[in-house]
Design a protein around this motif. Structure first.
Motif, PDB file in Angstrom:
ATOM      1  N   ILE A 168       0.880   4.217  -3.132  1.00 36.40           N
ATOM      2  CA  ILE A 168       0.838   5.678  -3.023  1.00 36.40           C
ATOM      3  C   ILE A 168       2.003   6.289  -3.791  1.00 36.40           C
ATOM      4  N   TYR A 184      -6.613  -1.714  -2.040  1.00 33.90           N
ATOM      5  CA  TYR A 184      -5.411  -0.881  -1.952  1.00 33.90           C
ATOM      6  C   TYR A 184      -4.212  -1.619  -1.371  1.00 33.90           C
ATOM      7  N   TRP A 196       0.830  -1.215   0.000  1.00 35.28           N
ATOM      8  CA  TRP A 196       0.000   0.000   0.000  1.00 35.28           C
ATOM      9  C   TRP A 196       0.865   1.267   0.000  1.00 35.28           C
TER      10      TRP A 196
END
Length: 225
Positions: A69, A117, A65
């Motif tokens: 990002i 995610y 995750w």
């Protein structure tokens, strides 16, 4: 095995920190937007890698995750860098370089909705890599077509794009075959680690040279005036 993986991760972080330090030194007098963004991006790279390593060591969970990002920053930065290199060669630079970012964002959102995610967005980064390779080739094609000769010793954009081409071409092959190699764990896993380490070393080494070229170019221009 865990210690070995950690050591390769640390070596990778040291390579990235070296590139950040080089940007701070060689680009310190360059106030162009791209140079400022480059230093900021490299700082984000280093922070992400350190947090990713600490997260795995502390919580013993996947850090996918965190990199999900990060790849948003990566896609944006590389797209802008390619635009910066292409804008002097074609009036369609903004269209050419916006295309991979739009495609990436579309696939990224699609994968988030389908896989969540916590799973690394492999498809988005693979498609992004292919598009970056294609745009890099467009850059070199246009560079060859232009009439004005270039001095490679003082042409930072050439080396910056060359690094992108090598890295994402290798990354595309890596992403396409990662699932086949991973089946033969742990021997193939070691190969995957070495390949990615080698790609990162290639990318950041050539980027450092592009920063040196940037410094040489500015010194040459200042001597002319």
């Amino acid at each position: 095995a865990t210690l070995w993986i950690s050591m390769t991760h640390i070596i990778n972080i040291l390579i990235e920190i070296s590139c950040l330090i080089a940007s701070l030194f060689f680009l310190r007098n360059d106030v162009t937007r791209f140079s400022c963004i480059t230093t900021g991006y490299l700082a984000i790279v280093c922070v992400t890698e350190i947090i990713g390593l600490l997260y795995v060591k502390t919580f013993h969970q996947s850090n996918a995750w965190i990199y999900n990002i990060f790849i948003i920053f990566e896609a944006t930065y590389i797209s802008f860098g390619l635009y910066f290199a292409l804008k002097s060669l074609t009036s369609k630079a903004i269209v050419i370089c916006s295309f991979p970012l739009v495609i990436f964002c579309s696939i990224y959102v699609f994968e988030i909705f389908n896989h969540g995610y916590l799973r690394f967005q492999t498809l988005a980064i693979t498609i992004e890599s292919v598009l970056f390779v294609f745009i890099s080739l467009i850059y070199f094609y246009l560079l060859i077509k232009q009439k004005d000769p270039i001095n490679l010793k003082t042409h930072p954009q050439f080396w910056w794009v060359a690094a992108v081409l090598f890295y994402y071409f290798g990354g595309t092959i890596y992403n396409l075959f990662i699932h086949f190699l991973y089946k033969d764990f742990p021997k193939s896993y070691a190969i995957l680690i070495y390949i990615m380490l080698g790609l990162n070393l290639l990318l950041y080494s050539i980027w450092i040279y592009s920063f040196i070229c940037n410094s040489r170019q500015r010194k040459l221009l200042s001597s002319l005036y």
